[in-house]
Each structure stands twice: as C-alpha cells, then as structure tokens.
Design a protein around this motif. Structure first.
Motif, mmCIF file in Angstrom:
data_model
loop_
_atom_site.group_PDB
_atom_site.id
_atom_site.type_symbol
_atom_site.label_atom_id
_atom_site.label_comp_id
_atom_site.label_asym_id
_atom_site.label_seq_id
_atom_site.Cartn_x
_atom_site.Cartn_y
_atom_site.Cartn_z
ATOM 1 N N LYS A 174 -1.046 3.789 7.093
ATOM 2 C CA LYS A 174 -0.535 4.025 5.742
ATOM 3 C C LYS A 174 -1.476 3.519 4.666
ATOM 4 O O LYS A 174 -1.587 4.095 3.582
ATOM 5 N N GLY A 175 -2.156 2.416 4.942
ATOM 6 C CA GLY A 175 -2.963 1.761 3.931
ATOM 7 C C GLY A 175 -2.119 0.809 3.116
ATOM 8 O O GLY A 175 -1.113 0.281 3.596
ATOM 9 N N ASN A 176 -2.493 0.578 1.881
ATOM 10 C CA ASN A 176 -1.770 -0.349 1.030
ATOM 11 C C ASN A 176 -0.395 0.205 0.672
ATOM 12 O O ASN A 176 -0.252 1.374 0.301
ATOM 13 N N CYS A 177 0.604 -0.640 0.750
ATOM 14 C CA CYS A 177 1.984 -0.190 0.562
ATOM 15 C C CYS A 177 2.305 0.189 -0.871
ATOM 16 O O CYS A 177 3.325 0.833 -1.111
ATOM 17 N N PHE A 178 1.470 -0.195 -1.818
ATOM 18 C CA PHE A 178 1.790 0.050 -3.223
ATOM 19 C C PHE A 178 1.060 1.261 -3.784
ATOM 20 O O PHE A 178 1.668 2.114 -4.424
ATOM 21 N N SER A 179 -0.251 1.351 -3.544
ATOM 22 C CA SER A 179 -1.005 2.459 -4.138
ATOM 23 C C SER A 179 -0.632 3.804 -3.524
ATOM 24 O O SER A 179 -0.753 4.846 -4.178
#
Length: 391
Positions: free
Chosen positions: A189-194
């Motif tokens: 997923k990568g970073n949960c925010f961006s």
C-alpha cells in the motif's frame, strides 16, 4: 511495550486530524512517547552536546546536513547506509560505513537519520532499541521526519488558509501526515496517508486548468519527454491544433531520449534546450544539479533564467520538476510570470520545506493566482504539485 507500538495507539487520532491544530496536537502526543524525547526535550541541544553523532544516510540528503552542520561547528563521526555500494565513500569528507559498525559501536553515539525515506531505517533502529532523531536538509533536527513543518506552523497555516479548495487543504494535511508519520507504511500500500488523496492526471488536470489555441508550454525538467507527450495528448483531447513547447533539460544523457520520444510520437514545434533552469544565467557544476536518474554528473552545465531564455515569448503554462531547484527557477521567472500570467504546475515534494515555501513564494510575489495542491503518487512522498491558476 515498545515505543513503536505505543505510537500506533495514536493512529486513530492522526487519521482524525482535519485541521492544522489537530495535526500539531497529534504530533506532539507522539513526540512525548519517543525514547529520544525522554532523553532530552531539546533535539538541537542533544546534537550540540553529544560526544559523538552518526548520520544514518549516505546520500545527497546527508551531504546537505553535513554542510549545514559545519557552519555550526558540528561534525559527524561517520555516516552509515544500507547500500553496500556507498560503503567506503566519503560524503563531504565524512566516511560512509556499514550499519553493522553502528550496531557494534560501544560509544553509543547519537544517531540522526538523514534521509527523505525513513520508515525502513526507523524499523531497523527500533528493533535494536537505538534512540534516534531526524535531520532536515537545512541541518535542523527534530523528533519526527518532516519536523520542519512543526517549526514553521505560521507559514503552514497561511498556505492552508490560502488554498483555493477544500480538497487542496486535505491534500496538504495528508502529505504532511505522510512526512511526519512515515512509520505507518505497508509494502504493498505504501504510506497510509498519502495514498488516500492521490489523483490523476499529473500536470494537466482538466478540472483545474483550461487550454486554448496558441498554447506555449514550458517544460522545466523534461526528463525523457514524458510530459511533452502528455501535453500533446491534452491538446488533441481539447481539439487544439496550434501549440508549441520549449523543453529545458539539464542532464545531457536525457537529450537523446527526448529527441527519440519526439520522433516516436511525431511531435513538432518543440524546442529542446540543454540547460538547468535557475535564478540567473551562467554556468554551474553539473554535480550540483540533481537528476532523477540518481547519478552524479561531471563538468559544467549551462544555467538559464526563464526571464532571459524566453525573451519576449508568451508562455501559457510552465511546469517545473527540477529536483529541488524550483524556488531558484521561480526567482529567475518573476518577470515572465508577471508579464504573461501563465498557468503554473510546480513540484513541491523534493524538500519538506517546499510544501510551504513554494506556495508562499507564489502568494507573496504573484497576487491574483488561485493555488491548488494535488498529489499524484499513491502511497509515496513523491509527486506533490502546487498548481497556480490566474484568476
């Protein structure tokens, strides 16, 4: 319970931060849990008073930190990096060693992370219960990656209030969370925010920008011509037949790739200029201009200010993705922007400070523009763009 698990208790609070004030509150809660904070509440003093400091990172980020620290009389003992190709190299005179050297260092040096991407380093250090701080390129030190934002809250809040739509404000908050809380990261997923605010297309969003006949697109940082192809596609979709482009590319290795792209797509009316875009005309060391291939260059390179390079031409859109030199390039384009009022697509992701400093530059120097923020790379810190649209 480890500090890492304690910090994750605040994930819900971070997710629910829908204003700058809530973001600052969440960050301060997290900071108070960190081992480095428990040792000293003043990170700058910790570095100044440490018997020995080690930078975790052996790239250009670390080089910028070393330059800034030398002005303060601070010299790291060594750098460490997980890339074996960097072991034995000097970063501005400081040796780069294997992480194992740090883990076996009985002197227990103060560790400062000097890298843009930190979540992997954090995990490595957390597993060994090694406290650490974070540096920014300007040499400032804090308890979180992206701590520069916490130290420049007034500027952040000015930009936040000035953005032209609520989605831009959501983007600014999300990418700021991504920088401050990189540890919330999953391999797929990568970073949960961006990841939650990514939109497409990049540089030419039709809901923000309009196009007409006689467009002149100025592509600063043309790379291999990919943005020129996208611009041409936008022209064809808009049924615009009369358009031209000027492409600036500092990396000589990319010139042939641009020409090949233009030939492959049958694009005419594109002028290619082998030059970096900067504050003023002149020559510069090629090694000082970063390239997206991540390789060092040698020799001298032409530097061109847009005000002189474009002459009396009338650009209708300027895009800048020039590896962190955007502010200098904007300085060198002041008259052109004031005279022609082109649409602007300026990358703001190369340095944490650019998220704020670039919009502030546009607000302070070019009134009458509406500013938008968009992010175009799900799960990563890359490809955040400030769009300035003449009102």
């Amino acid at each position: 319970m480890s500090s890492y698990l304690e910090i994750t208790r605040f994930y819900r609070q971070i997710c629910k931060a829908h204003s700058p004030r809530q973001l600052w509150d969440a960050a301060e809660h997290v900071i108070r849990l960190l081992p480095a904070f428990r040792q000293s509440a003043d990170p700058e003093k910790s570095v100044a008073n440490a018997r020995s400091v080690v930078l975790y990172g052996g790239g250009r980020f670390a080089a910028a930190v070393i330059d800034a620290w030398r002005k303060k009389g601070i010299q790291p003992a060594y750098c460490v990096d997980s890339d074996p190709g960097k072991w034995g190299r000097l970063v501005n005179g400081v040796p780069t060693l294997a992480p194992a050297v740090l883990f076996e260092d009985d002197s227990k040096p103060l560790v400062v992370i000097a890298a843009m991407i930190t979540h992997g380093i954090e995990k490595t250090l957390d597993e060994r219960a090694i406290p650490y701080l974070y540096a920014e390129r300007d040499g400032s030190v804090g308890f979180l990656p992206g701590h520069w934002l916490l130290n420049h809250r007034a500027g952040f809040e000015k930009v936040y209030a000035a953005l032209a739509d609520d989605f831009s404000r959501s983007v600014l908050l999300a990418v700021s969370k991504a920088r401050l809380f990189q540890r919330f990261h999953f391999p797929m997923k990568g970073n949960c925010f961006s990841v939650n605010v990514a939109t497409f297309p990049q540089y030419f969003p039709e809901n923000l920008l309009t196009f007409a006949e006689n467009e002149l697109f100025v592509d600063c940082g043309a790379f291999d011509g990919d943005s020129l192809v996208e611009f041409a596609a936008q022209m064809w979709r808009s049924r615009i037949s009369d358009w031209k482009a000027v492409a600036f590319e500092a990396d000589r290795h990319n010139l042939g790739r641009i020409e090949a792209t233009l030939d492959a797509y049958g694009l005419r009316g594109v002028e290619v200029v082998n030059a970096a875009v900067g504050k003023e005309d002149g020559l510069g060391s090629a090694s000082a201009f970063h390239n997206c291939r991540g390789e060092d260059a040698a020799g001298e390179i032409r530097v061109a200010a847009l005000d002189s390079a474009l002459g009396q031409r009338h650009p209708t859109m300027i895009k800048m993705d020039i590896e962190g030199d955007e502010l200098d390039a904007l300085d060198g384009a002041r008259m052109t922007i004031a005279r022609c009022r082109p649409k602007l697509a300026i990358c703001v992701y190369h340095q944490t400070s650019h998220l704020i400093d670039i919009p502030l530059h546009l607000l302070d120097n070019h009134p009458g523009y509406k500013l938008f923020m968009r992010h175009h790379s799900p799960g990563s810190l890359w490809e955040t763009v400030c769009y300035a649209v003449p009102a």
